[in-house]
Design a protein around this motif. Structure first.
Motif, PDB file in Angstrom:
ATOM      1  N   MET A 112      93.818 -46.034  43.028  1.00 23.52           N
ATOM      2  CA  MET A 112      94.725 -46.878  43.781  1.00 23.52           C
ATOM      3  C   MET A 112      94.980 -48.167  43.010  1.00 23.52           C
ATOM      4  O   MET A 112      94.061 -48.787  42.494  1.00 23.52           O
ATOM      5  N   SER A 113      96.218 -48.560  42.908  1.00 22.55           N
ATOM      6  CA  SER A 113      96.548 -49.771  42.158  1.00 22.55           C
ATOM      7  C   SER A 113      96.352 -51.008  43.028  1.00 22.55           C
ATOM      8  O   SER A 113      96.434 -50.944  44.252  1.00 22.55           O
ATOM      9  N   THR A 114      96.088 -52.133  42.363  1.00 22.18           N
ATOM     10  CA  THR A 114      95.905 -53.386  43.083  1.00 22.18           C
ATOM     11  C   THR A 114      96.883 -54.429  42.564  1.00 22.18           C
ATOM     12  O   THR A 114      97.196 -54.478  41.371  1.00 22.18           O
ATOM     13  N   MET A 146     102.303 -65.782  39.883  1.00 28.35           N
ATOM     14  CA  MET A 146     102.337 -64.612  39.007  1.00 28.35           C
ATOM     15  C   MET A 146     101.629 -63.482  39.735  1.00 28.35           C
ATOM     16  O   MET A 146     100.598 -63.700  40.365  1.00 28.35           O
ATOM     17  N   ALA A 147     102.207 -62.300  39.635  1.00 24.04           N
ATOM     18  CA  ALA A 147     101.567 -61.103  40.165  1.00 24.04           C
ATOM     19  C   ALA A 147     100.834 -60.408  39.031  1.00 24.04           C
ATOM     20  O   ALA A 147     101.367 -60.257  37.930  1.00 24.04           O
ATOM     21  N   GLN A 186      97.072 -56.567  34.882  1.00 21.72           N
ATOM     22  CA  GLN A 186      98.091 -56.909  33.880  1.00 21.72           C
ATOM     23  C   GLN A 186      99.159 -57.812  34.491  1.00 21.72           C
ATOM     24  O   GLN A 186      99.550 -57.618  35.647  1.00 21.72           O
ATOM     25  N   PRO A 187      99.673 -58.790  33.724  1.00 17.63           N
ATOM     26  CA  PRO A 187     100.788 -59.600  34.228  1.00 17.63           C
ATOM     27  C   PRO A 187     101.960 -58.687  34.594  1.00 17.63           C
ATOM     28  O   PRO A 187     102.359 -57.837  33.799  1.00 17.63           O
ATOM     29  N   HIS A 196     106.102 -52.365  35.759  1.00 18.33           N
ATOM     30  CA  HIS A 196     105.445 -52.586  37.058  1.00 18.33           C
ATOM     31  C   HIS A 196     106.402 -52.474  38.237  1.00 18.33           C
ATOM     32  O   HIS A 196     106.005 -52.734  39.370  1.00 18.33           O
ATOM     33  N   ARG A 197     107.632 -52.083  37.975  1.00 18.25           N
ATOM     34  CA  ARG A 197     108.603 -51.941  39.057  1.00 18.25           C
ATOM     35  C   ARG A 197     108.299 -50.682  39.872  1.00 18.25           C
ATOM     36  O   ARG A 197     107.744 -49.724  39.373  1.00 18.25           O
ATOM     37  N   ARG A 198     108.687 -50.758  41.133  1.00 18.52           N
ATOM     38  CA  ARG A 198     108.492 -49.644  42.070  1.00 18.52           C
ATOM     39  C   ARG A 198     107.016 -49.434  42.447  1.00 18.52           C
ATOM     40  O   ARG A 198     106.601 -48.344  42.798  1.00 18.52           O
ATOM     41  N   HIS A 199     106.224 -50.518  42.342  1.00 14.06           N
ATOM     42  CA  HIS A 199     104.819 -50.463  42.733  1.00 14.06           C
ATOM     43  C   HIS A 199     104.502 -51.506  43.800  1.00 14.06           C
ATOM     44  O   HIS A 199     103.335 -51.741  44.093  1.00 14.06           O
ATOM     45  N   GLY A 200     105.528 -52.160  44.351  1.00 19.71           N
ATOM     46  CA  GLY A 200     105.309 -53.151  45.395  1.00 19.71           C
ATOM     47  C   GLY A 200     105.088 -54.564  44.894  1.00 19.71           C
ATOM     48  O   GLY A 200     104.790 -55.464  45.679  1.00 19.71           O
ATOM     49  N   VAL A 201     105.245 -54.777  43.600  1.00 20.06           N
ATOM     50  CA  VAL A 201     105.002 -56.101  43.019  1.00 20.06           C
ATOM     51  C   VAL A 201     106.020 -57.119  43.543  1.00 20.06           C
ATOM     52  O   VAL A 201     105.649 -58.222  43.947  1.00 20.06           O
ATOM     53  N   GLY A 202     107.307 -56.760  43.531  1.00 20.45           N
ATOM     54  CA  GLY A 202     108.338 -57.682  44.029  1.00 20.45           C
ATOM     55  C   GLY A 202     108.124 -58.042  45.486  1.00 20.45           C
ATOM     56  O   GLY A 202     108.202 -59.210  45.868  1.00 20.45           O
TER      57      GLY A 202
END
Length: 147
Positions: free
Chosen positions: A1-3, A55-56, A61-62, A92-98
């Motif tokens: 699971m990504s964080t 920063m996310a 990773q940045p 990192h797009r499409r992983h909920g970062v935005g």
């Protein structure tokens, strides 16, 4: 699971260099080099009253950045504060970062005793849809929306 972890940027942090590079490469409206943008971000984070740079970090990773700013780059609306400079690195797009960055900006705006923050409808749609382009200045007459 990504964080996803959101950090508040402060003067002297190495992460500012990454954000400056992203902003210089992505937001042509800034018309700035990475060095110019680094100086601008250093000044921005040195004066944290009513503004913040985030920063996310995605899996360590940045991954992206966003600002809570007092006004737009080219102020055409009489409201404050603004969600500005929302950027998510392509990997990192499409992983909920935005979405995580927008929520964090909303939290910052709420904790600053404001009634939230503003953005352009384009920025909100971009966050929801996973948009992968650079934002642009909202034209005069485009109504801002609450974050």
């Amino acid at each position: 699971m990504s964080t996803i972890r959101i950090i508040v940027l402060a003067p002297g942090m190495n992460e500012l260099e990454v954000c400056a590079r992203w902003r210089a490469e992505t937001f042509s409206v800034l018309n700035a080099s990475a060095a110019d943008e680094l100086a601008s971000l250093q000044a921005f984070v040195a004066e944290p009253t009513d503004q913040v740079a985030l920063m996310a970090m995605h899996d360590g990773q940045p991954a992206g950045t966003a600002l809570l700013a007092r006004s737009e780059i080219a102020p055409v609306h009489d409201v404050t504060p603004w969600l500005a400079g929302l950027y998510v690195a392509p990997a990192h797009r499409r992983h909920g970062v935005g979405a995580a960055l927008v929520r964090a900006i909303e939290d910052q705006a709420s904790s600053a005793a404001t009634a939230g923050c503003f953005s352009t409808p384009r920025t909100r749609r971009a966050t929801i849809s996973g948009w992968d382009g650079a934002s642009s200045i909202a034209p005069a007459g485009t109504a801002p929306t609450r974050c």
